[in-house]
Design a protein around this motif. Structure first.
Motif, PDB file in Angstrom:
ATOM      1  N   CYS A  41       1.191   4.097  -3.055  1.00 36.90           N
ATOM      2  CA  CYS A  41       0.837   5.502  -2.824  1.00 36.90           C
ATOM      3  C   CYS A  41       2.027   6.413  -3.152  1.00 36.90           C
ATOM      4  CB  CYS A  41       0.391   5.717  -1.381  1.00 36.90           C
ATOM      5  SG  CYS A  41      -1.158   4.874  -1.023  1.00 36.90           S
ATOM      6  N   GLU A  42       3.218   6.009  -2.679  1.00 31.94           N
ATOM      7  CA  GLU A  42       4.403   6.827  -2.961  1.00 31.94           C
ATOM      8  C   GLU A  42       4.641   6.952  -4.459  1.00 31.94           C
ATOM      9  OE1 GLU A  42       8.055   5.721  -0.945  1.00 31.94           O
ATOM     10  OE2 GLU A  42       6.961   5.262   0.898  1.00 31.94           O
ATOM     11  N   GLU A  99      -8.760   5.513  -3.753  1.00 30.67           N
ATOM     12  CA  GLU A  99      -8.175   6.720  -3.178  1.00 30.67           C
ATOM     13  C   GLU A  99      -7.502   7.600  -4.214  1.00 30.67           C
ATOM     14  OE1 GLU A  99      -7.142   4.413   0.974  1.00 30.67           O
ATOM     15  OE2 GLU A  99      -5.518   5.381  -0.118  1.00 30.67           O
ATOM     16  N   GLN A 100      -6.855   6.966  -5.199  1.00 27.15           N
ATOM     17  CA  GLN A 100      -6.028   7.735  -6.127  1.00 27.15           C
ATOM     18  C   GLN A 100      -6.725   8.020  -7.452  1.00 27.15           C
ATOM     19  OE1 GLN A 100      -2.800   8.705  -5.422  1.00 27.15           O
ATOM     20  NE2 GLN A 100      -2.573   7.655  -3.459  1.00 27.15           N
ATOM     21  N   VAL A 113      -6.369   1.389  -3.197  1.00 28.49           N
ATOM     22  CA  VAL A 113      -5.548   2.458  -3.772  1.00 28.49           C
ATOM     23  C   VAL A 113      -6.250   3.067  -4.983  1.00 28.49           C
ATOM     24  CG1 VAL A 113      -3.333   3.020  -4.823  1.00 28.49           C
ATOM     25  CG2 VAL A 113      -3.424   1.419  -2.912  1.00 28.49           C
ATOM     26  N   TYR A 163       0.840  -1.199   0.000  1.00 34.60           N
ATOM     27  CA  TYR A 163       0.000   0.000   0.000  1.00 34.60           C
ATOM     28  C   TYR A 163       0.879   1.255   0.000  1.00 34.60           C
ATOM     29  CZ  TYR A 163      -3.160   3.614   1.651  1.00 34.60           C
ATOM     30  OH  TYR A 163      -3.857   4.787   1.772  1.00 34.60           O
TER      31      TYR A 163
END
Ligand code: SF4
Ligand code: SF4
Lengths: 454, 459
Positions: free
Chosen positions: A110-111, A146-147, A143, A106
Motif C-alpha cells: 500500500c505504501e 483496493e488499489q 491490494v 500488505y
C-alpha cells in the motif's frame, strides 16, 4: 592428465572424448549437496525475467539479503522509467518469521503503490515465505482490488526447484497480464519478442531490425518493456522466443490460449541473427516484401561488419575457447560465432541445459570437446588448462578464475556492458575477444600452469 | 536521474526497506570464514543464497570466491536438512579437500530449525570428517541483524570452537580486525610487528581475497589464519577487538573461555582511533612505540595541517557499517568537517547510536542519524538539504550522480573501482589515504566548478 576428484554422482554430467558414444548426459537435476555449483535459485530466475519491466513495482517479500543482492545488477536498460532499478524489500524480521509476514506485505504494498503509482506490481516470494506459509496470493488480490492495479504474486521460493522453475513462475505471472489490453491497432504482421532482456541495449537493436523489415513489434518480453504493451501482447501474430529455457513456457501457454504460434530464435552471431530475421519473414511469407527487406537488411548489415571481422579473424584463427554459460542455446550460438572467427571450442557447458541440448551440443562440437553440465570451479579450471584454452566466455563467478589462470575473458552474461547481439553485436563481441585474447597482460603471467599443477 | 523516483517528502515507513544499507548475515559469515587458511565456507540452505553471496563477494574483490551449499530442495525444507549436510560434508572432503568447513545457516535452515551442532557431531561419529580436519558452525539468520552480525557470529565461532588455553601465557597478542578489507588486516599486523609484537590476527583474508596472479588457480590460497594459530590464540597475553559490533562478541568469548583479557576498541580509522590502538598494543605488550610509527603519525598530522583549510565546515553524508561510521565520524570531526547525515542498515542498538550522537554533538548543523535506516531515507535528507561530500559504498553513486555531489567510495560493497583490497584505510597510513581521497574529491569539484578567474595553479 590432471586428475581431480569427481563425485560419482557427477560423472555423467561431464562428457569427454574417451567416453563411449552411447554416453547419455545426466542433467536437468538438482545440484549435489556440498557442491560448489555456479548455479542460482528459483527466485533468481524469476527476477531475471521480470526485472526489466521498468514501470512496474518489484517488491521482494523476504529477509533483506535476497533483495540486496539483486539490486540493479542485471544491466537491463530502460529508455524511460527507472523504477525497476530501486530495491524494495519487506525486510522480514524475527517477529514476522514467527507470526507471519502478511500484514507487513500488505502495508508495504500500500505504501509503495501510493508513493509511486506503478502500472503493476510484482511480489516475489523468497524461501522463507514458503516456509512460514504467508498467503501472498490473497494479499495481492486484496491490494489489487483496493488499489485498482494488477498485483501479481510470483511464486519464486528458492528451494522449489532450479532457476528454470523461476522462469516458469515469472511466465505464470506475466501470463496474467497478457490478454488484458486493447489490441485493435495491431497490424497482422506483428510479433512479440520473448526472452530478450535488453542487456546493453540489445533489445533496441533487434526491435529495430524487425521494424525495418516491416514487422510490428507489439512487445518485448521483457527488455525495456512497459506494463501496457505486455497487456496487449496477445494481439501479435507470432511469438519469437529467444533462449532455450526462459520464456518458452509463456509462448506455449499463449499458443494454447490465444492460438499464437511461436518460433525460436537466437540473436548472437551473424548466422543465427540472420536466421532469426529470415524465419520471421518466412512466417509472413504471404507478404512478399518482407522477405525481400530482410535480405536487403542482412546484406547491408553483414557488409558493414564483415571486413573488420575478417581482420580480427586473422589474429584469432586457431585460438581455443572455453564456454560456460547459463543456457545451452547461448552456447550453440557462441560456438557458431567463434567458428566464424576461426576459433576452436574446447570446452562447452551450461548451468541449465537439458538432454536434447547436450545432444545438440555434442553434434555441434568437434570431437575432443569437453561438455559439462553444472560444473564446479575445479572442473572448469582443470579442463581449461588441459585443453590450453586462450579464452573463457562465462559470467561473474568465472571471470576471476580465468584471469587467475592467465587467459582472456569475455562476459556473456548480465555484466556485458555493450550489445553483443545482432550484427553490430557480433562485431563488438569479436573486438572484445580480440582485445582480451591478444592483450599483452598475458605476457606477465609467471608461467602457464602445466598439466598436473593446481 | 536514476533515482528520480525518490521524493523529498519524508513519510514514516513501517513495513518496508527501500535501497538497503545492509545485506544479510551469511555473506558476512562467508567473508569471515574465508579468513581461515584452507577453509571452505558452507551455506546450509538452498542454492540461491550462496550463489548471490559468492557473486557479491566476487564483484567486490574481483577474486574467485569458493563456498559450498547444502542445496536444499522441497524435501529438505519439510524434513530438515540433516541428510543434505551429512552428504555435503562427505562430498566436500572427497572433492575439494579443505582443512576445515565453516557451516553457516540461512533464513531457510534457521526457520526449519536444523540443529547444526547435532548434525556435525553425527558426522564426526559416522567418520565423515577425516582425521585432523574440522567442521564448525555459526548460526546466521538474516531476519536478525545484518551482514555485520553474520561476520561477528562466525568470528565468535572461531573462538568457541578452536581457542584453547595451554595454561601458560604466550607473548602473542590476538587482534580481531573487524569487518575490514584484506589490506586493513595486513596493516594492523604490520603496525604491531613494527612494534615488535607477534600477533594472531583472525579472521585474516589477506592473500585470500587479494592474492597474486600466478597462472594457477588455487581453490585455497596461501593466506588466512591457521587452525593451529586459532588454537594458540587461547594462550595469548591479550586480545584487542577492533569494532564493537564486528569483533566485540569474539573478544568477550575469548576472555570468558580462555581468560585472555580483552580490550574492545573502535576500528583504528583516523588519527585518534589509531592512537588508541597503538596505545593499547603498547600497554598490553609492554613495548615502546618505535620511531617509525611516530614518523607515520607525524606525517599524517603534517598532511592534515597542510590541507585543513579545504576541509573546514564541509558537510558530509555517510552510509555504511556501524563500526566504520563511528570511527570515520570521529576522524571527520577531527578534521573540522561536519558529518551531518549518517545511516546504517545494521540495527546496532541504542548504546551505539548514543556514542555516534556524542561524537556529533559539537556540530552546529541539523544532524540526522538513523540506526537502522536505508539509503532511500538518506537520499531524502540530502534532497532537503544537500551536503558537500558523500562517503559510502558503490550504491551511493546513484545519489552522488543525481544530486551532483563529490563522492568517496568506502565500505562494502565496492563494485566499480579498485584499491580497497590493496590499500588500507586503517592506521596512520590508512588515514592518509582517506585524507587524500577526500581532498581529491573536494578539490576536483572546486576546480570543475570555479570560474576561469578563480582557477588557481597552486593550492
Ligand atoms: S534467504 Fe536469507 S540468507 Fe538467503 S539471501 Fe535471502 S536474506 Fe540472505
Ligand atoms: S532465500 Fe531462497 S529465494 Fe532467497 S536467495 Fe536464497 S534460495 Fe533464493
Amino acid at each position: 592428465m590432471t586428475t581431480i576428484p569427481i563425485l560419482d554422482e557427477r560423472r555423467r554430467q561431464i562428457f569427454q572424448e574417451q567416453d563411449n558414444a552411447s554416453f547419455a548426459m545426466t542433467c536437468d537435476r538438482h545440484s549435489v549437496a556440498g557442491s560448489v555449483s555456479q548455479r542460482a535459485c528459483v527466485f533468481c530466475g524469476s527476477r531475471v525475467v521480470l526485472y526489466p519491466i521498468a514501470d512496474a513495482l518489484h517488491l521482494i517479500h523476504g529477509p533483506i539479503g535476497c533483495a540486496a543482492y539483486t539490486w540493479d545488477i542485471r544491466g537491463a536498460l530502460s529508455s524511460g522509467p527507472q523504477l525497476h532499478r530501486m530495491s524494495f524489500s519487506t525486510d522480514l524480521q524475527e517477529m514476522q518469521v514467527i507470526f507471519g509476514g502478511e500484514k507487513k506485505l500488505y502495508g508495504a504494498l500500500c505504501e509503495l503503490i501510493a508513493a509511486y503509482r506503478p502500472n503493476a506490481a510484482f511480489v516475489y516470494s523468497t524461501c522463507i515465505v514458503g516456509i512460514i506459509g504467508d498467503d501472498v496470493a490473497a494479499v495481492c488480490r486484496q491490494v489489487a482490488k483496493e488499489q485498482g492495479i494488477a498485483v501479481l504474486p510470483v511464486h519464486s521460493e528458492g528451494f522449489k526447484g532450479t532457476k528454470k522453475d523461476g522462469y516458469r513462475a515469472a511466465c505464470d505471472a506475466l501470463f496474467k497480464l497478457v490478454g488484458t489490453g486493447d489490441t485493435r491497432d495491431i497490424a497482422p504482421v506483428s510479433i512479440n519478442i520473448l526472452g530478450e532482456f535488453n542487456i546493453g541495449g540489445e533489445a533496441w537493436l533487434i526491435r529495430k531490425y524487425y521494424e525495418q523489415m516491416g514487422v510490428q513489434v507489439v512487445s518485448v518480453m521483457t527488455g525495456d518493456s512497459r506494463v501496457e504493451e505486455l497487456r496487449r501482447a496477445h494481439g501479435a501474430a507470432l511469438n519469437v522466443v529467444q533462449c532455450s529455457g526462459a520464456m518458452t513456457f509463456l509462448a506455449e501457454t499463449m499458443q494454447a490460449k490465444y492460438g499464437i504460434p511461436y518460433i525460436r530464435a537466437s540473436y548472437f552471431g551473424i548466422e543465427d541473427m540472420a536466421k532469426a530475421l529470415y524465419d520471421v519473414a518466412a512466417h509472413f511469407a504471404a507478404e512478399p516484401c518482407i522477405q525481400q527487406k530482410a535480405e536487403v537488411l542482412v546484406r547491408e548489415q553483414v557488409a558493414a561488419v564483415l571486413p573488420e571481422l575478417q581482420r580480427i579473424k586473422a589474429d584469432l584463427a586457431g585460438k581455443r575457447a572455453a564456454i560456460y554459460v547459463g543456457g545451452a542455446f547461448k552456447a550453440f550460438s557462441l560456438i557458431k560465432a567463434l567458428r566464424l572467427l576461426g576459433m576452436q571450442v574446447v570446452l562447452a557447458g551450461s548451468q541449465t541445459g537439458n538432454a536434447d541440448d547436450y545432444a545438440t551440443l555434442r553434434e555441434m562440437c568437434d570431437p575432443g570437446t569437453v561438455i559439462v553440465d553444472d560444473a564446479n570451479p575445479l572442473e572448469l579450471s582443470k579442463y581449461v588448462i588441459e585443453k590450453q584454452a586462450d579464452l573463457f566466455i562465462g559470467g561473474v563467478k568465472e571471470r576471476p578464475i580465468a584471469y587467475k589462470l592467465g587467459i582472456g575473458f569475455c562476459d556473456h552474461n548480465h555484466e556485458r556492458k555493450i550489445p553483443l547481439a545482432g550484427f553490430e553485436g557480433m562485431l563488438q563481441l569479436a573486438r572484445e575477444i580480440h582485445t582480451t585474447v591478444t592483450s599483452p597482460v598475458w605476457g606477465f603471467v609467471p608461467f602457464r600452469a602445466k598439466d598436473g599443477e593446481f | 536521474m536514476l533515482l528520480r523516483h525518490t521524493h523529498p517528502e519524508i513519510k514514516p515507513r513501517s513495513a518496508l526497506t527501500v535501497n538497503p544499507a545492509k545485506t544479510c548475515q551469511p555473506i558476512g559469515a562467508m567473508y569471515a570464514a574465508l579468513g581461515i587458511h584452507g577453509c571452505l565456507p558452507h551455506s546450509h540452505g538452498s542454492q540461491g543464497c550462496y550463489a548471490y553471496h559468492r557473486s557479491a563477494l566476487t564483484r567486490h574483490y574481483k577474486e574467485p570466491v569458493m563456498a559450498a551449499t547444502s542445496a536444499f530442495t522441497e524435501g529438505a525444507s519439510v524434513f530438515g536438512g540433516q541428510a543434505n549436510l551429512l552428504q555435503a560434508i562427505d562430498n566436500i572432503f572427497t572433492v575439494y579437500e579443505p582443512e576445515v568447513i565453516a557451516v553457516h545457516t540461512t533464513c531457510l535452515s534457521e526457520t526449519i530449525g536444523d540443529d547444526i551442532p547435532q548434525i556435525v557431531s553425527k558426522a564426526r561419529a559416522d567418520g565423515r570428517i577425516p582425521e585432523g580436519k574440522y567442521v564448525f558452525h555459526a548460526n546466521t539468520p538474516s531476519y536478525v541483524g545484518s551482514h555485520v552480525t553474520g561476520f561477528a557470529n562466525m568470528t565468535k565461532a572461531m573462538v568457541d570452537y578452536f581457542a584453547e588455553s595451554n595454561g601458560r601465557k604466550n607473548t602473542t597478542i590476538n587482534v580481531i580486525p573487524g569487518y575490514v578489507e584484506p589490506a586493513d588486516m595486513t596493516e594492523v599486523r604490520r603496525l604491531a610487528s613494527e612494534m615488535g609484537i607477534a600477533t594472531i590476527v583472525f579472521p585474516d583474508t589477506a592473500n585470500v581475497l587479494n592474492s597474486a596472479m600466478t597462472g594457477k588457480y588455487k581453490m585455497f590460497p596461501e593466506g588466512g589464519v591457521t587452525i593451529a594459530q586459532l588454537k594458540q590464540s587461547g594462550s595469548s597475553r591479550g586480545t584487542i577487538a577492533l569494532g564493537t559490533l564486528a569483533s566485540g562478541s569474539a573478544g568477550l568469548a575469548m576472555d570468558a573461555k580462555c581468560k585472555v583479557p580483552c580490550q574492545t576498541l573502535n576500528l583504528p580509522i583516523g588519527l585518534h582511533d589509531t592512537d588508541l590502538f597503538v596505545d593499547a598494543l603498547h600497554h598490553m605488550a609492554g613495548v615502546n612505540v618505535p620511531e617509525s610509527i611516530d614518523l607515520e603519525r607525524g606525517q599524517l598530522i603534517d598532511a592534515i595541517t597542510d590541507w585543513h583549510q579545504y576541509l573546514y565546515g564541509k558537510r558530509v553524508g555517510l552510509v555504511g557499517d556501524p563500526d566504520q561510521l563511528l570511527s570515520l565520524s570521529r576522524f571527520l570531526t577531527a578534521l573540522d568537517m561536519r558529518p551531518v547525515y549518517i545511516a546504517t542498515g545494521t540495527p546496532a542498538g541504542k548504546k551505539y547510536e548514543q556514542s555516534l550522537r556524542d561524537t556529533l554533538a559539537g556540530i552546529p548543523d541539523d544532524v540526522q542519524v538513523k540506526v537502522p535506516g536505508d539509503m532511500f531515507l538518506f537520499h531524502q535528507w540530502i534532497k532537503n538539504e544537500p551536503v558537500d561530500l558523500l562517503i559510502g559504498n558503490t550504491y551511493v553513486k546513484y545519489i552522488a550522480r543525481d544530486e551532483d555531489i563529490p563522492y568517496v567510495r568506502f565500505g562494502f560493497p565496492i563494485l566499480d573501482r579498485m584499491g580497497h583490497s590493496y590499500f588500507p584505510s586503517v592506521g596512520y597510513r590508512g588515514a592518509l589515504r582517506l585524507l587524500e581521497k577526500i581532498l581529491d574529491a573536494l578539490l576536483d569539484r572546486k576546480e570543475r566548478d570555479c570560474s576561469d578567474i578563480a582557477f588557481e595553479l597552486v593550492l
